[in-house]
Design a protein around this motif. Structure first.
Motif: not given
Lengths: 112, 114
Positions: B53-73
């Protein structure tokens, strides 16, 4: 707003001397402070961590001080060598928030 | 591997295109971070994962940026409709458990948007 300033963008010193780099911060209450080294085209490499209740930390030729009253950290490299030439970054961390806030770095050049 | 691995090392794309940047952290590290570094600046925080899970995504500049980590690696940073201002080095770092500790950075992915 939070601000971190590192002294002069570039610092040149003679081999064998002590390099002193400064990190000042405002509008921030860090729980700890870290120093990293970054070479051109590479990722930062961790050097030292010092917590808010610690005054000084040493590791081989490196020494870090942390003064929460002055809101300043000093980073010293004794008996500097040309191989110490790199950009040095200070980074502040606050309590439970694990992300670091980095300064813009000081580029150190040790002249032979 | 022994360290944090990032691919690609270099990516050149055109304005408006979609980009994915991949990070393979140190095995066993639960914390994963994305930072962005512009020339002459220090790394700027984007997002932090603890596990999947994304514990903190406050630094993403806008909704064009997205990150995933589906299996924790492995993690993927996704940038939609790239803009020239997105050009930077994107750094990934991983760390062990605990609130405080050193970060292990990868070599970065240099993104150039033409």
């Amino acid at each position: 707003s939070q601000k971190i300033e590192q002294n002069s963008e570039a610092l040149n010193i003679q081999e064998g001397k002590t390099a002193t780099l400064t990190c000042n911060y405002t509008n921030y209450s860090p729980a700890y402070l870290q120093w990293y080294r970054q070479d051109p085209g590479r990722g930062p490499v961790f050097l030292l961590l010092i917590r808010e209740n610690e005054k000084e930390k040493r590791k081989e030729r490196l020494k870090v001080t942390f003064d929460t009253t002055l809101k300043q950290s000093l980073f010293h490299i004794t008996a500097s060598q040309p191989a110490d030439s790199a950009t040095y970054l200070c980074a502040l961390g606050a309590g439970s928030a694990r992300q670091l806030t980095f300064g813009s770095g000081t580029q150190l050049t040790v002249l032979p | 591997g022994a360290g944090v691995s990032q691919t690609p090392s270099n990516k050149v794309t055109e304005k408006g295109k979609y980009v994915e940047l991949r990070c393979d952290p140190i095995s066993g590290h639960t914390a994963l971070y994305w930072y962005r570094q512009s020339l002459g600046q220090g790394p700027e925080f984007l997002i932090y994962f603890q596990g999947t899970g994304a514990a903190d995504d406050s630094g993403l500049p806008n909704d064009r940026f997205f990150a995933v980590r589906p299996e924790g690696s492995v993690s993927t940073l996704k940038i939609q409709r790239t803009e020239r201002g997105d050009s930077a080095v994107y750094l990934c770092a991983s760390g062990g458990q605990g609130a405080v500790g050193e970060l292990f950075f990868g070599e970065g992915s240099r993104l150039t948007v033409l």
